[in-house]
Design a protein around this motif. Structure first.
Motif, PDB file in Angstrom:
ATOM      1  N   THR A  18       0.837  -1.197   0.000  1.00 37.12           N
ATOM      2  CA  THR A  18       0.000   0.000   0.000  1.00 37.12           C
ATOM      3  C   THR A  18       0.871   1.245   0.000  1.00 37.12           C
TER       4      THR A  18
ATOM      5  N   ASP B 147      -4.439   4.925  -4.040  1.00 30.32           N
ATOM      6  CA  ASP B 147      -5.498   4.410  -4.904  1.00 30.32           C
ATOM      7  C   ASP B 147      -6.858   4.956  -4.470  1.00 30.32           C
ATOM      8  N   SER B 148      -7.114   4.912  -3.154  1.00 28.00           N
ATOM      9  CA  SER B 148      -8.395   5.366  -2.630  1.00 28.00           C
ATOM     10  C   SER B 148      -8.550   6.878  -2.756  1.00 28.00           C
TER      11      SER B 148
ATOM     12  N   VAL C  60       2.091   4.078  -9.535  1.00 32.36           N
ATOM     13  CA  VAL C  60       1.015   3.093  -9.411  1.00 32.36           C
ATOM     14  C   VAL C  60       0.584   2.692 -10.822  1.00 32.36           C
TER      15      VAL C  60
ATOM     16  N   VAL D 192      -5.195   2.684 -12.035  1.00 27.93           N
ATOM     17  CA  VAL D 192      -5.617   3.623 -10.996  1.00 27.93           C
ATOM     18  C   VAL D 192      -5.883   4.969 -11.673  1.00 27.93           C
TER      19      VAL D 192
ATOM     20  N   ARG E  52      -6.442   8.659 -12.216  1.00 28.42           N
ATOM     21  CA  ARG E  52      -6.048   9.807 -11.399  1.00 28.42           C
ATOM     22  C   ARG E  52      -6.156  11.125 -12.166  1.00 28.42           C
TER      23      ARG E  52
END
Length: 333
Positions: A2, A48-49, A129, A133, A135
């Motif tokens: 993470t 990611d979140s 990442v 993902v 963004r």
């Protein structure tokens, strides 16, 4: 693994959405973010979140310029030590080098490169990442926020010479063009801002030599306490494929300084494979290009390293359960 990133502007975004009447459950949606992690003065959350939270906010508000707008209403001082070290710098050049050097204090995932700043005025950045993902909102938030801060601190309507985004944008480009004074290159190799060399020497109205010297020491101490943040092997593979889509596993392994067998073994240990990494990259980029660009299918296939349209179409049907044309039609108004 993470990767964490400062959540301070996720916190301000949530506050803004709640002020607009959205509930916590609406805001969280499918982001997987724990809003309680945003409590405190210097929160850190999984990148990611956080990125998905910005995309979720754009969806909730029906505003695909949400990141762009939120940046213009954000207080840079909320970033803490990095912000105050930067704004106490003597000029724009020093501020940008400060951000590039100390960004790791606030993020495991943000990679900023100021190596071309001195000769060409270029600052580049990306997030370590996978491309899956999304963004877009967060990238536009950061680019806008940086230019917004520089304009405030210099008292000048500073206009970049050039800018580029890795993602594509199919609508509402004009507000960005108007704000930056330039049309961004979409689908560029890196997110980047290029400044005039003379603008890099513009003094900051908040410059404070003694304060900057003290804060730089604090920043160096904070940086020294951090372990080196390295991208995952899968992400390193993806970055090489992004630059040269037709490279084989053996060629990528050679670029990484290992044998093809070692690369295969290490990816297996990370519960993935070269094929999965390449497919994941191609799927994410293909979907973004189909949604947000007018590239012909043959052009998209070529960009992704496919030898012909038929092979690309077969792969896309496997990913999305539809043809590229059918997928694109879903996003055409």
């Amino acid at each position: 693994m993470t990767y964490l990133h400062t959540g301070i502007f996720g916190k301000t975004l949530v506050e803004d959405l709640q002020g607009k009447g959205f509930s916590r459950s609406e805001i969280v949606g499918n982001t997987g973010i724990d809003i309680s992690l945003l409590n405190g003065e210097e929160p850190k959350v999984p990148f990611d979140s956080l990125a998905l939270l910005f995309e979720r906010a754009a969806e909730l508000t029906g505003d695909d310029l949400l990141g762009f707008r939120h940046a213009q209403n954000s207080d840079y001082r909320r970033l803490g030590l990095i912000a105050f070290t930067g704004v106490s710098s003597p000029n724009v050049r020093s501020l940008l080098h400060t951000l590039s050097r100390y960004q790791r204090i606030n993020s495991d995932v943000l990679l900023m490169d100021s190596s071309q700043l001195g000769n060409e005025g270029i600052l580049q950045w990306h997030y370590q990442v996978p491309r899956r993902v999304v963004r877009q909102q967060f990238v536009e938030f950061n680019a806008t926020g940086l230019v917004h801060v520089l304009r405030r601190l210099t008292g000048r309507e500073l206009v970049p010479l050039d800018l580029g985004f890795r993602h594509f944008r199919g609508s509402n480009l004009q507000p960005l063009v108007q704000y930056f004074g330039r049309t961004p290159e979409l689908g560029s190799a890196e997110n980047r801002l290029q400044f005039r060399l003379e603008d890099l020497d513009l003094p900051l109205q908040t410059s404070d030599h003694l304060l900057n010297r003290m804060l730089t020491k604090f920043s160096e101490d904070a940086l020294a306490q951090l372990a080196e943040s390295k991208p995952s092997l899968a992400n390193s593979v993806e970055e090489i494929i992004a630059q040269s889509p037709t490279k084989t596993q053996a060629e990528v392994a050679r670029d990484l300084g290992m044998s093809a067998r070692s690369l295969s073994r290490r990816l297996a240990e990370a519960d993935t494979s070269f094929f999965k990494v390449v497919e994941g990259y191609r799927e994410a980029v293909a979907k973004n290009m189909l949604r947000e660009s007018d590239f012909q299918l043959t052009e998209i296939a070529f960009v992704l390293g496919y030898s012909d349209l038929s092979t690309f179409s077969t792969a896309f049907r496997r990913w999305a359960g539809s043809t590229p044309t059918e997928y694109r039609k879903q996003f055409r108004r």
